[in-house]
Design an enzyme around this catalytic site. Structure first.
Site, PDB file in Angstrom:
ATOM      1  N   HIS B  56      13.530  -7.015 -10.729  1.00  0.00           N
ATOM      2  CA  HIS B  56      12.644  -5.817 -11.093  1.00  0.00           C
ATOM      3  C   HIS B  56      12.636  -4.331 -10.332  1.00  0.00           C
ATOM      4  O   HIS B  56      13.081  -4.375  -9.392  1.00  0.00           O
ATOM      5  CB  HIS B  56      10.913  -6.083 -10.306  1.00  0.00           C
ATOM      6  CG  HIS B  56      10.642  -7.265 -11.563  1.00  0.00           C
ATOM      7  ND1 HIS B  56       9.205  -7.464 -11.040  1.00  0.00           N
ATOM      8  CD2 HIS B  56      11.256  -8.240 -12.620  1.00  0.00           C
ATOM      9  CE1 HIS B  56       9.285  -8.456 -11.602  1.00  0.00           C
ATOM     10  NE2 HIS B  56      10.295  -8.989 -12.737  1.00  0.00           N
ATOM     11  N   GLU B  58      11.357  -2.433  -8.566  1.00  0.00           N
ATOM     12  CA  GLU B  58      10.525  -2.197  -7.244  1.00  0.00           C
ATOM     13  C   GLU B  58      11.183  -3.303  -6.116  1.00  0.00           C
ATOM     14  O   GLU B  58      11.534  -2.572  -5.315  1.00  0.00           O
ATOM     15  CB  GLU B  58       9.538  -2.823  -6.972  1.00  0.00           C
ATOM     16  CG  GLU B  58       8.046  -2.266  -7.972  1.00  0.00           C
ATOM     17  CD  GLU B  58       8.418  -2.901  -9.123  1.00  0.00           C
ATOM     18  OE1 GLU B  58       8.886  -3.309  -9.602  1.00  0.00           O
ATOM     19  OE2 GLU B  58       6.912  -3.284  -9.798  1.00  0.00           O
ATOM     20  N   CYS B  86       4.677  -6.263  -9.501  1.00  0.00           N
ATOM     21  CA  CYS B  86       3.719  -8.130  -9.924  1.00  0.00           C
ATOM     22  C   CYS B  86       3.881  -9.096  -8.801  1.00  0.00           C
ATOM     23  O   CYS B  86       3.503  -7.693  -7.661  1.00  0.00           O
ATOM     24  CB  CYS B  86       4.572  -8.775 -10.833  1.00  0.00           C
ATOM     25  SG  CYS B  86       6.091  -9.152  -9.917  1.00  0.00           S
ATOM     26  N   CYS B  89       6.869  -7.913  -6.421  1.00  0.00           N
ATOM     27  CA  CYS B  89       7.248  -6.503  -5.833  1.00  0.00           C
ATOM     28  C   CYS B  89       6.032  -6.245  -4.976  1.00  0.00           C
ATOM     29  O   CYS B  89       6.171  -5.976  -3.280  1.00  0.00           O
ATOM     30  CB  CYS B  89       7.018  -5.914  -6.908  1.00  0.00           C
ATOM     31  SG  CYS B  89       9.007  -6.349  -8.068  1.00  0.00           S
TER      32      CYS B  89
END
Lengths: 149, 149
Positions: B56, B58, B86, B89
């Site tokens: 991801h 992040e 999410c 993260c």
């Protein structure tokens, strides 16, 4: 014939990974990912070595297992981890759709179960496999750390 | 003199990262990490490209920022992210001890706020910066995806 492969067998392998973390001065947590009684990925905590809070044992093993499988979902896999995953790692396991997670020691302070973190609905969880051994290595690490400071 | 640097300025930079993800066929989420009005890390979602659910925006930006800083905690940093993080993260942000998180669009289905995921007590959260633009790129992506299938 009795198979040598059971939860204790693979948790021992995860503990060997935790020992490697310990030797490096890392919080000793280890992981193996297993498919059909075969270890396809290993990992141990490397947050200090890599200077990276995302370098938990589970995160590395998820990436390594996906790499081995050639697909991002850990279908048919079981993860053995010596310590209950944190929010981050449980969140990653959610995305991985892993069908089985076997946990050694619980982590009442930082473990995902304290919070509302959800694993994937497909994920079955088994806890307390070699709980004492998995917890002891952590206790040993923190006692030693305290005595050094 | 009016400073050109405000939340919208940096969220636009995060949106540029989301656009790069879009161009690669990735769910378009982008991130920048800022310290003293300077961008020290960028990231966009690469889960498909890398075949890795941990990739991801992040996560990559946290690792890159720590690398830049030479330390694992994102002290004095602000993360601008186009979509609410999410569980994974947010769990990583917890460990990073980042003091400020600025969110574009909310994610009522997969965002960390739906669950009980905790950020670090030090982390201040600001939401809804360029919410429409940050949401629109996601809508555009999913409409296009649906039409292709």
């Amino acid at each position: 014939m009795i198979s040598p492969f059971n939860d204790e067998y693979f948790m021992k392998k995860a503990l060997e990974e935790a020992e490697m973390a310990y030797e490096k001065g890392e919080i000793p947590v280890g992981v193996v990912v297993v498919i059909n009684d075969r270890i396809i990925a290993r990992g141990h905590n490397l947050t200090e070595t890599l200077n990276d809070i995302t370098a938990h044992a589970e995160m590395q093993a998820i990436t390594a297992a996906a790499n081995f499988l050639g697909g991002k979902y850990l279908l048919n896999c079981t993860m053995y981890v010596t310590l209950e995953p944190c929010q981050m790692c449980a969140g990653a396991l959610y995305w991985s759709q892993i069908p089985k997670l076997v946990i050694g020691a619980s982590d009442p302070n930082r473990g995902y179960r304290k919070f509302g973190v959800q694993l994937h609905p497909k994920t079955e969880v088994k806890s307390g496999i070699m709980e004492t051994e998995c917890g002891d290595i952590l206790k040993r690490f923190f006692i030693e750390k305290r005595n050094l400071n």
